[in-house]
Motif scaffolding. Structure first.
Motif, PDB file in Angstrom:
ATOM      1  N   MET A  14      35.037  34.060  69.203  1.00 30.26           N
ATOM      2  CA  MET A  14      34.091  33.731  68.142  1.00 30.26           C
ATOM      3  C   MET A  14      34.805  32.969  67.028  1.00 30.26           C
ATOM      4  SD  MET A  14      31.557  36.298  66.171  1.00 30.26           S
ATOM      5  CE  MET A  14      31.376  36.044  64.438  1.00 30.26           C
ATOM      6  N   SER A  15      34.200  31.912  66.605  1.00 28.30           N
ATOM      7  CA  SER A  15      34.776  31.072  65.568  1.00 28.30           C
ATOM      8  C   SER A  15      34.522  31.678  64.188  1.00 28.30           C
ATOM      9  CB  SER A  15      34.138  29.687  65.663  1.00 28.30           C
ATOM     10  OG  SER A  15      34.640  28.851  64.679  1.00 28.30           O
ATOM     11  N   SER A  16      35.371  31.292  63.228  1.00 32.71           N
ATOM     12  CA  SER A  16      35.186  31.827  61.880  1.00 32.71           C
ATOM     13  C   SER A  16      35.530  30.757  60.847  1.00 32.71           C
ATOM     14  CB  SER A  16      36.073  33.050  61.675  1.00 32.71           C
ATOM     15  OG  SER A  16      37.429  32.676  61.747  1.00 32.71           O
ATOM     16  N   HIS A  17      35.208  31.047  59.602  1.00 33.61           N
ATOM     17  CA  HIS A  17      35.515  30.159  58.491  1.00 33.61           C
ATOM     18  C   HIS A  17      36.434  30.880  57.521  1.00 33.61           C
ATOM     19  CE1 HIS A  17      32.615  27.123  59.565  1.00 33.61           C
ATOM     20  NE2 HIS A  17      31.630  27.987  59.566  1.00 33.61           N
ATOM     21  N   GLU A  18      37.196  30.088  56.775  1.00 35.59           N
ATOM     22  CA  GLU A  18      37.984  30.649  55.685  1.00 35.59           C
ATOM     23  C   GLU A  18      37.726  29.807  54.443  1.00 35.59           C
ATOM     24  OE1 GLU A  18      42.632  31.209  54.516  1.00 35.59           O
ATOM     25  OE2 GLU A  18      42.050  31.778  56.547  1.00 35.59           O
ATOM     26  N   TYR A  19      37.368  30.481  53.361  1.00 38.38           N
ATOM     27  CA  TYR A  19      37.071  29.815  52.099  1.00 38.38           C
ATOM     28  C   TYR A  19      38.003  30.344  51.030  1.00 38.38           C
ATOM     29  CZ  TYR A  19      32.652  29.177  54.630  1.00 38.38           C
ATOM     30  OH  TYR A  19      31.709  28.873  55.575  1.00 38.38           O
ATOM     31  N   GLN A  20      38.390  29.459  50.119  1.00 38.53           N
ATOM     32  CA  GLN A  20      39.248  29.871  49.018  1.00 38.53           C
ATOM     33  C   GLN A  20      38.590  29.484  47.701  1.00 38.53           C
ATOM     34  OE1 GLN A  20      43.558  29.186  49.383  1.00 38.53           O
ATOM     35  NE2 GLN A  20      43.425  28.175  47.422  1.00 38.53           N
ATOM     36  N   PHE A  21      38.588  30.408  46.762  1.00 38.87           N
ATOM     37  CA  PHE A  21      37.964  30.178  45.458  1.00 38.87           C
ATOM     38  C   PHE A  21      38.933  30.525  44.339  1.00 38.87           C
ATOM     39  CE2 PHE A  21      34.645  31.246  48.457  1.00 38.87           C
ATOM     40  CZ  PHE A  21      33.668  30.293  48.205  1.00 38.87           C
ATOM     41  N   ASN A  22      38.799  29.810  43.225  1.00 40.17           N
ATOM     42  CA  ASN A  22      39.509  30.159  42.007  1.00 40.17           C
ATOM     43  C   ASN A  22      38.462  30.802  41.106  1.00 40.17           C
ATOM     44  OD1 ASN A  22      40.207  29.531  39.050  1.00 40.17           O
ATOM     45  ND2 ASN A  22      42.141  29.257  40.105  1.00 40.17           N
ATOM     46  N   VAL A  23      38.630  32.087  40.840  1.00 39.37           N
ATOM     47  CA  VAL A  23      37.624  32.858  40.098  1.00 39.37           C
ATOM     48  C   VAL A  23      38.265  33.436  38.836  1.00 39.37           C
ATOM     49  CG1 VAL A  23      35.979  34.769  40.236  1.00 39.37           C
ATOM     50  CG2 VAL A  23      36.512  33.458  42.290  1.00 39.37           C
ATOM     51  N   ALA A  24      37.567  33.301  37.711  1.00 37.59           N
ATOM     52  CA  ALA A  24      38.069  33.839  36.437  1.00 37.59           C
ATOM     53  C   ALA A  24      38.012  35.363  36.478  1.00 37.59           C
ATOM     54  CB  ALA A  24      37.242  33.296  35.282  1.00 37.59           C
ATOM     55  N   MET A  25      39.176  35.994  36.646  1.00 34.91           N
ATOM     56  CA  MET A  25      39.269  37.460  36.687  1.00 34.91           C
ATOM     57  C   MET A  25      40.411  37.881  35.777  1.00 34.91           C
ATOM     58  SD  MET A  25      38.944  38.061  40.818  1.00 34.91           S
ATOM     59  CE  MET A  25      40.258  36.879  41.169  1.00 34.91           C
ATOM     60  N   SER A  26      40.131  38.794  34.847  1.00 28.55           N
ATOM     61  CA  SER A  26      41.166  39.177  33.897  1.00 28.55           C
ATOM     62  C   SER A  26      41.752  40.561  34.155  1.00 28.55           C
ATOM     63  CB  SER A  26      40.612  39.112  32.470  1.00 28.55           C
ATOM     64  OG  SER A  26      39.452  39.919  32.388  1.00 28.55           O
ATOM     65  N   CYS A  27      41.112  41.343  35.041  1.00 31.24           N
ATOM     66  CA  CYS A  27      41.609  42.703  35.270  1.00 31.24           C
ATOM     67  C   CYS A  27      41.241  43.174  36.671  1.00 31.24           C
ATOM     68  CB  CYS A  27      41.016  43.652  34.231  1.00 31.24           C
ATOM     69  SG  CYS A  27      39.214  43.807  34.389  1.00 31.24           S
ATOM     70  N   SER A  28      41.756  44.335  37.027  1.00 36.30           N
ATOM     71  CA  SER A  28      41.475  44.869  38.358  1.00 36.30           C
ATOM     72  C   SER A  28      39.994  45.228  38.509  1.00 36.30           C
ATOM     73  CB  SER A  28      42.354  46.079  38.652  1.00 36.30           C
ATOM     74  OG  SER A  28      42.132  47.084  37.691  1.00 36.30           O
ATOM     75  N   GLY A  29      39.338  45.529  37.391  1.00 37.01           N
ATOM     76  CA  GLY A  29      37.893  45.782  37.445  1.00 37.01           C
ATOM     77  C   GLY A  29      37.140  44.539  37.877  1.00 37.01           C
ATOM     78  N   CYS A  30      37.598  43.383  37.375  1.00 40.22           N
ATOM     79  CA  CYS A  30      36.983  42.099  37.753  1.00 40.22           C
ATOM     80  C   CYS A  30      37.155  41.840  39.246  1.00 40.22           C
ATOM     81  CB  CYS A  30      37.635  40.945  36.992  1.00 40.22           C
ATOM     82  SG  CYS A  30      37.449  41.012  35.223  1.00 40.22           S
TER      83      CYS A  30
END
Length: 74
Positions: free
Chosen positions: A1-17
């Motif tokens: 089965m084929s799959s995708h991989e996506y990468q994002f830059n997300v504004a996160m300031s803490c482990s809660g984020c």
């Protein structure tokens, strides 16, 4: 089965984020792996072939975090 991989830059300031992003992504059907690096604010998502970039992007936005950029890796 084929799959995708996506990468994002997300504004996160803490482990809660990063936890919030992780939770919403794991609720999305077809997500097989989520790797979040808080230091460089990177989110890498592996999904089944039928899960689109836009679907993953919309799901991350549900966490309320700002997505600065994103790309399809594979």
């Amino acid at each position: 089965m084929s799959s995708h991989e996506y990468q994002f830059n997300v504004a996160m300031s803490c482990s809660g984020c990063s936890g919030a992003v992780n939770r919403v992504l794991n609720k999305l059907e077809g997500v097989s792996d989520v790797k979040i690096t808080l230091d460089d604010q990177k989110v890498i998502v592996k999904t089944a072939e039928n899960v689109s970039y836009d679907t993953v992007l919309a799901q991350i936005k549900k966490s309320g975090k700002e997505v600065r950029s994103g790309e399809v890796v594979a």
